[in-house]
Design a protein around this motif. Structure first.
Motif, short mmCIF file in Angstrom:
data_model
loop_
_atom_site.label_atom_id
_atom_site.label_comp_id
_atom_site.label_asym_id
_atom_site.label_seq_id
_atom_site.Cartn_x
_atom_site.Cartn_y
_atom_site.Cartn_z
N LEU A 5 -26.86 -12.71 10.54
CA LEU A 5 -26.37 -12.81 8.88
C LEU A 5 -24.87 -12.33 8.73
CD1 LEU A 5 -29.56 -11.66 7.28
CD2 LEU A 5 -28.43 -13.87 6.80
N ILE A 6 -24.41 -11.35 9.66
CA ILE A 6 -23.40 -10.73 9.42
C ILE A 6 -22.20 -11.72 9.35
CG2 ILE A 6 -22.89 -10.10 11.92
CD1 ILE A 6 -21.99 -7.81 9.06
N ASP A 15 -18.60 -12.36 -1.48
CA ASP A 15 -19.73 -13.48 -1.23
C ASP A 15 -19.85 -13.64 0.24
OD1 ASP A 15 -17.49 -14.98 -0.30
OD2 ASP A 15 -18.23 -16.81 -1.32
N VAL A 16 -19.48 -12.67 1.00
CA VAL A 16 -19.52 -12.66 2.43
C VAL A 16 -20.61 -11.46 2.72
CG1 VAL A 16 -18.38 -12.24 4.69
CG2 VAL A 16 -17.34 -13.70 2.83
N ARG A 55 -13.35 -14.47 12.20
CA ARG A 55 -12.10 -14.55 11.47
C ARG A 55 -11.90 -12.93 10.92
NH1 ARG A 55 -9.24 -15.51 6.58
NH2 ARG A 55 -11.24 -16.20 5.56
N ILE A 56 -10.82 -12.45 11.23
CA ILE A 56 -10.58 -10.84 10.99
C ILE A 56 -9.73 -10.70 9.91
CG2 ILE A 56 -10.47 -8.38 11.82
CD1 ILE A 56 -12.64 -10.05 13.25
N VAL A 57 -10.01 -10.03 8.70
CA VAL A 57 -9.46 -9.71 7.49
C VAL A 57 -9.35 -8.09 7.26
CG1 VAL A 57 -9.77 -11.91 6.65
CG2 VAL A 57 -11.25 -10.05 5.82
N THR A 58 -8.47 -7.86 6.54
CA THR A 58 -8.51 -6.59 6.23
C THR A 58 -9.47 -6.26 5.21
OG1 THR A 58 -6.96 -6.93 3.96
CG2 THR A 58 -5.92 -6.36 5.86
N PRO A 59 -10.13 -4.84 4.92
CA PRO A 59 -11.21 -4.66 4.13
C PRO A 59 -10.84 -5.30 2.79
CG PRO A 59 -10.76 -2.87 5.30
CD PRO A 59 -9.70 -3.81 5.60
N GLN A 60 -9.87 -5.28 2.18
CA GLN A 60 -9.44 -5.67 0.88
C GLN A 60 -9.75 -6.86 0.80
OE1 GLN A 60 -7.28 -3.78 2.76
NE2 GLN A 60 -7.63 -1.77 1.94
N ILE A 117 -17.47 -17.21 10.40
CA ILE A 117 -17.99 -15.88 9.78
C ILE A 117 -16.67 -15.13 9.65
CG2 ILE A 117 -20.07 -15.91 11.15
CD1 ILE A 117 -18.99 -14.15 13.02
N VAL A 118 -16.74 -14.34 8.87
CA VAL A 118 -15.50 -13.50 8.57
C VAL A 118 -15.90 -11.83 8.40
CG1 VAL A 118 -13.69 -13.02 6.75
CG2 VAL A 118 -14.56 -15.27 7.05
#
Length: 145
Positions: free
Chosen positions: A108-109, A62-63, A52-57, A16-17
């Motif tokens: 789902l998140i 598709d997530v 896994r944490i990413v910046t909003p950009q 998950i991301v």
């Protein structure tokens, strides 16, 4: 005789991301849910811990994220379902708006298209679901209804 027909014990959870801004929001929601539904809050905390944490950009289109429409296939029923993941205060199941603070919302998140996951219903039934499509939610559709 082949042993390949043995049932798999505990399937691996799909990756998950989440965006960094969504992480803080979901952590606050889980804290608030601890008193009302500790089991569900713990499930969300577990999901957040493995995300896994990413910046909003950098969050891919598709997530599954809040405000995105998700179409998934339920292997048990053979049916496809389309819902939009929302905050609890805007949930309205009759319009397909599912709260992130429900068992299916927590499941789902952060999943991407193509992910297969196992989900337990409130009745204790175990289901296998597959994410077919993730799309931005069209608010005009809801407002014109």
């Amino acid at each position: 005789m082949s042993t390949s027909s043995k049932p798999r014990r505990s399937p691996r959870k799909p990756k998950i991301v989440l965006s960094s801004t969504r992480l803080a929001e979901l952590e606050a929601l889980s804290e608030g849910m601890m008193r009302r539904n500790p089991e569900l809050a713990e499930q969300l905390v577990e999901e957040l811990g493995r995300a896994r944490i990413v910046t909003p950009q950098r969050l891919r289109a598709d997530v599954v994220d809040l405000g995105r429409e998700v179409t998934y296939h339920d292997e048990a029923t053979g049916k496809d379902h389309t819902v939009t993941l929302v905050l609890p205060q805007t949930a309205d199941i009759s319009n397909g708006l599912v709260s992130v603070m429900t068992p299916i919302g927590v499941a789902l998140i952060g999943l991407a298209e193509g992910a297969v996951f196992h989900w337990e219903t409130r009745e204790g039934q175990r289901r296998e679901l597959k994410i077919l499509k993730v799309a931005p939610f069209e608010e005009e559709t809801l407002q014109s209804a």
